[in-house]
Design an enzyme around this catalytic site. Structure first.
Site, PDB file in Angstrom:
ATOM      1  N   LYS A  86       3.492   3.280  -9.617  1.00  0.00           N
ATOM      2  CA  LYS A  86       3.586   4.914  -9.742  1.00  0.00           C
ATOM      3  C   LYS A  86       2.818   5.279  -8.106  1.00  0.00           C
ATOM      4  O   LYS A  86       1.772   4.631  -8.000  1.00  0.00           O
ATOM      5  CB  LYS A  86       2.688   5.536 -10.887  1.00  0.00           C
ATOM      6  CG  LYS A  86       3.479   5.448 -12.143  1.00  0.00           C
ATOM      7  CD  LYS A  86       2.651   6.143 -13.291  1.00  0.00           C
ATOM      8  CE  LYS A  86       2.793   7.485 -13.213  1.00  0.00           C
ATOM      9  NZ  LYS A  86       2.013   7.972 -14.629  1.00  0.00           N
TER      10      LYS A  86
HETATM   11  O1  G3P Z   1       1.841  11.249 -17.279  1.00  0.00           O
HETATM   12  C1  G3P Z   1       0.933  12.121 -16.826  1.00  0.00           C
HETATM   13  C2  G3P Z   1      -0.148  12.603 -17.950  1.00  0.00           C
HETATM   14  O2  G3P Z   1      -0.862  11.307 -18.336  1.00  0.00           O
HETATM   15  C3  G3P Z   1      -0.966  13.739 -17.201  1.00  0.00           C
HETATM   16  O3  G3P Z   1      -1.078  14.393 -18.318  1.00  0.00           O
HETATM   17  O4  G3P Z   1      -2.410  16.031 -19.909  1.00  0.00           O
HETATM   18  O5  G3P Z   1      -3.434  15.051 -17.910  1.00  0.00           O
HETATM   19  O6  G3P Z   1      -1.511  16.799 -17.522  1.00  0.00           O
HETATM   20  P1  G3P Z   1      -2.361  15.621 -18.449  1.00  0.00           P
END
Ligand code: G3P
Length: 219
Positions: A86
């Site tokens: 990534k």
């Molecule tokens: O895959 C990306 C994810 O882990 C981010 O999630 O909830 O931190 O925006 P969030």
């Protein structure tokens, strides 16, 4: 639509894989830091738990393309059979993705919030683009609209071989909307996967079947 689990928690990954519907695992520096274990060791362990793609992100400290490339090679080497590296979306990241494509190292361009970012990442050679639905919702922009835009744009060009990965999923409705939009993948936290399986009418229906059965046939 494929479902991946979005966590570095080994116990949750194991439970999710046992459901038989999760075919990949995405992580990021925050998710791995939350588990408090060594970064590369965590990725190696996760990659051993599934034959499906496992996504390991370059550390946020790598900013120049040459450093990103160097670290991407190290992360890929952890598990060449199923590791996808990534790389955050910016110009240095695009340079790195383009170079890694030539080396046969699969990449996922992440932290994408617009169709233009996704288009650039796909043209650079990314195998996946991660669109952060929840974080767009957080600022009042409908995240799943961007998913639809990217799916529609990619569909116009058969020579674009890049999967649309819906990320930052916070609710079962996000999953539904991403599936309607045609995302190739949704990467979902464990708790949201559990919520998806539940419905109050299902639970009351099971209870009624059980009670009606017991009334006539006993335990
Ligand atoms: O895959 C990306 C994810 O882990 C981010 O999630 O909830 O931190 O925006 P969030």
């Amino acid at each position: 639509m494929k479902i991946f689990i979005d966590t570095a928690n080994l116990a949750d990954i194991q439970k999710a894989l046992e459901l038989g519907i999760v075919t990949g695992v995405t992580t990021n520096p925050s998710l791995i830091a939350k588990e408090g274990l060594d970064y590369y060791t965590t990725l190696k362990k996760i990659a051993s738990m599934t034959d499906g793609p496992v996504f390991g992100e370059v550390k946020a400290t790598a900013t120049l393309a040459e450093d990103i490339i160097k670290e991407a090679r190290e992360i890929y080497a952890i598990a060449p059979k199923n590791m996808v590296v990534k790389i955050p979306m910016n110009t240095e990241g695009l340079k790195a993705i383009s170079a890694l494509k030539k080396e046969g190292i699969p990449t996922n361009c992440t932290l994408i919030f617009s169709a233009n970012q996704a288009l650039l990442a796909a043209l650079a050679g990314a195998s996946y683009v991660s669109l952060f639905v929840g974080r767009l919702d957080d600022i009042g922009q409908k995240g799943t609209d961007v998913v639809s835009e990217v799916v529609d744009i990619f569909a116009n060009y058969p020579d674009i071989h890049c999967e649309v990965l819906a990320a930052s999923i916070r609710t079962p409705m996000h999953v539904t909307d991403c599936a309607i939009a045609g995302a190739d993948v949704a990467t979902i936290p464990y708790n949201v996967i559990m919520q998806m399986a539940k419905h109050p009418l299902t639970e009351s229906g099971i209870e009624r079947f059980k009670n009606d059965y017991i009334k006539v046939f006993g335990e």
